[in-house]
Motif scaffolding. Structure first.
Motif, PDB file in Angstrom:
ATOM      1  N   VAL A  74      78.670  19.844  39.062  1.00 47.22           N
ATOM      2  CA  VAL A  74      79.443  20.938  38.474  1.00 47.22           C
ATOM      3  C   VAL A  74      79.946  20.532  37.095  1.00 47.22           C
ATOM      4  O   VAL A  74      80.112  19.347  36.802  1.00 47.22           O
ATOM      5  CB  VAL A  74      80.648  21.341  39.359  1.00 47.22           C
ATOM      6  CG1 VAL A  74      80.195  22.043  40.619  1.00 47.22           C
ATOM      7  CG2 VAL A  74      81.543  20.159  39.681  1.00 47.22           C
ATOM      8  N   LYS A  75      80.170  21.532  36.268  1.00 43.03           N
ATOM      9  CA  LYS A  75      80.812  21.328  34.977  1.00 43.03           C
ATOM     10  C   LYS A  75      82.286  21.660  35.163  1.00 43.03           C
ATOM     11  O   LYS A  75      82.631  22.630  35.830  1.00 43.03           O
ATOM     12  CB  LYS A  75      80.201  22.236  33.912  1.00 43.03           C
ATOM     13  CG  LYS A  75      78.782  21.859  33.563  1.00 43.03           C
ATOM     14  CD  LYS A  75      78.245  22.758  32.491  1.00 43.03           C
ATOM     15  CE  LYS A  75      76.794  22.396  32.206  1.00 43.03           C
ATOM     16  NZ  LYS A  75      76.209  23.296  31.223  1.00 43.03           N
ATOM     17  N   ARG A  76      83.134  20.864  34.572  1.00 43.72           N
ATOM     18  CA  ARG A  76      84.577  21.010  34.707  1.00 43.72           C
ATOM     19  C   ARG A  76      85.136  21.582  33.410  1.00 43.72           C
ATOM     20  O   ARG A  76      84.786  21.128  32.320  1.00 43.72           O
ATOM     21  CB  ARG A  76      85.157  19.632  34.994  1.00 43.72           C
ATOM     22  CG  ARG A  76      86.627  19.569  35.197  1.00 43.72           C
ATOM     23  CD  ARG A  76      87.003  18.114  35.480  1.00 43.72           C
ATOM     24  NE  ARG A  76      88.433  17.961  35.543  1.00 43.72           N
ATOM     25  CZ  ARG A  76      89.069  17.423  36.566  1.00 43.72           C
ATOM     26  NH1 ARG A  76      88.396  16.967  37.593  1.00 43.72           N
ATOM     27  NH2 ARG A  76      90.367  17.321  36.557  1.00 43.72           N
ATOM     28  N   GLY A  84      88.487  25.093  36.011  1.00 43.06           N
ATOM     29  CA  GLY A  84      87.279  25.800  36.405  1.00 43.06           C
ATOM     30  C   GLY A  84      86.175  24.812  36.699  1.00 43.06           C
ATOM     31  O   GLY A  84      86.048  23.784  36.033  1.00 43.06           O
ATOM     32  N   SER A  86      81.940  24.918  37.655  1.00 41.47           N
ATOM     33  CA  SER A  86      80.765  25.783  37.735  1.00 41.47           C
ATOM     34  C   SER A  86      79.512  24.969  37.975  1.00 41.47           C
ATOM     35  O   SER A  86      79.353  23.881  37.419  1.00 41.47           O
ATOM     36  CB  SER A  86      80.584  26.571  36.429  1.00 41.47           C
ATOM     37  OG  SER A  86      81.678  27.420  36.217  1.00 41.47           O
ATOM     38  N   THR A  88      75.450  25.282  40.483  1.00 42.38           N
ATOM     39  CA  THR A  88      74.504  26.090  41.245  1.00 42.38           C
ATOM     40  C   THR A  88      74.388  25.526  42.648  1.00 42.38           C
ATOM     41  O   THR A  88      74.057  24.353  42.824  1.00 42.38           O
ATOM     42  CB  THR A  88      73.118  26.098  40.559  1.00 42.38           C
ATOM     43  OG1 THR A  88      73.279  26.547  39.212  1.00 42.38           O
ATOM     44  CG2 THR A  88      72.163  27.024  41.286  1.00 42.38           C
ATOM     45  N   ALA A  93      74.719  31.136  41.875  1.00 45.36           N
ATOM     46  CA  ALA A  93      75.761  30.751  40.916  1.00 45.36           C
ATOM     47  C   ALA A  93      77.032  30.428  41.694  1.00 45.36           C
ATOM     48  O   ALA A  93      77.421  31.158  42.600  1.00 45.36           O
ATOM     49  CB  ALA A  93      76.017  31.891  39.941  1.00 45.36           C
ATOM     50  N   ASP A  95      81.040  29.367  41.112  1.00 47.89           N
ATOM     51  CA  ASP A  95      82.163  29.244  40.189  1.00 47.89           C
ATOM     52  C   ASP A  95      83.444  29.157  40.998  1.00 47.89           C
ATOM     53  O   ASP A  95      83.696  29.992  41.869  1.00 47.89           O
ATOM     54  CB  ASP A  95      82.230  30.444  39.243  1.00 47.89           C
ATOM     55  CG  ASP A  95      81.012  30.516  38.353  1.00 47.89           C
ATOM     56  OD1 ASP A  95      80.873  29.627  37.494  1.00 47.89           O
ATOM     57  OD2 ASP A  95      80.198  31.437  38.529  1.00 47.89           O
ATOM     58  N   THR A  97      87.784  28.324  40.676  1.00 50.74           N
ATOM     59  CA  THR A  97      88.972  28.034  39.890  1.00 50.74           C
ATOM     60  C   THR A  97      90.037  27.449  40.805  1.00 50.74           C
ATOM     61  O   THR A  97      90.170  27.847  41.963  1.00 50.74           O
ATOM     62  CB  THR A  97      89.531  29.288  39.189  1.00 50.74           C
ATOM     63  OG1 THR A  97      89.843  30.273  40.171  1.00 50.74           O
ATOM     64  CG2 THR A  97      88.550  29.840  38.187  1.00 50.74           C
ATOM     65  N   SER A 119      83.610  31.931  43.818  1.00 55.08           N
ATOM     66  CA  SER A 119      82.607  32.995  43.707  1.00 55.08           C
ATOM     67  C   SER A 119      81.231  32.358  43.882  1.00 55.08           C
ATOM     68  O   SER A 119      80.864  31.446  43.137  1.00 55.08           O
ATOM     69  CB  SER A 119      82.699  33.683  42.345  1.00 55.08           C
ATOM     70  OG  SER A 119      81.632  34.608  42.189  1.00 55.08           O
TER      71      SER A 119
END
Length: 142
Positions: A74-76, A84, A86, A88, A93, A95, A97, A119
């Motif tokens: 994930v990207k932070r 956040g 995000s 895959t 997708a 996501d 928070t 999400s």
């Protein structure tokens, strides 16, 4: 020839204008620093049951059908009011928070320090989160 509807053109213009006007304000806004980069974030949710953990850039997401979970990168992103994450999950997708605020899982007497909104391909789920430095309060074994 591409035709742009007046309402769409107005919406695009408004978005660009607000981006220009808010750029300086957004740059000056403090970034959320309530969870250190080296903290393990744990999260849980109900209906349907789900949970997992984030360690660095790796997130493990689990469900009753997949107790071991699936781990992915994930990207932070530290926003103004939370964190956040995000990535895959399979082909979906993903996501999430994490924001400060008291949270209850609705099934135990625990109170968690973070609210988690997840999400997966647009399906939104609400849950709670904690770290070792910011643990939940209540029974260890609900």
């Amino acid at each position: 020839m591409m035709v742009i509807r007046p309402s769409l053109a107005a919406g695009i213009a408004l978005a660009l204008l607000s981006a220009c006007q808010n750029g300086a304000e957004q740059a000056a806004a403090p970034r959320f620093d309530g969870i250190a980069a080296d903290e393990v974030i744990r999260f849980t949710g109900t209906e349907p049951f789900w949970g997992g953990r984030v360690e660095g850039a790796m997130l493990t997401y689990s469900t009753p059908e997949n107790i071991d979970g699936e781990t992915f990168t994930v990207k932070r992103f530290a926003g103004n009011h939370g964190l956040g994450l995000s990535g895959t999950l399979g082909t979906a997708a993903f996501d999430m928070t994490v924001t400060p605020g008291k949270c209850s899982d609705g099934m135990s007497d625990r109170v968690y320090p973070f609210t988690v909104t997840l999400s997966i391909d647009g399906e939104v789920r609400e849950g709670c989160g904690w770290t070792d430095r910011q643990p939940f309060s209540g029974s260890e074994s609900p």
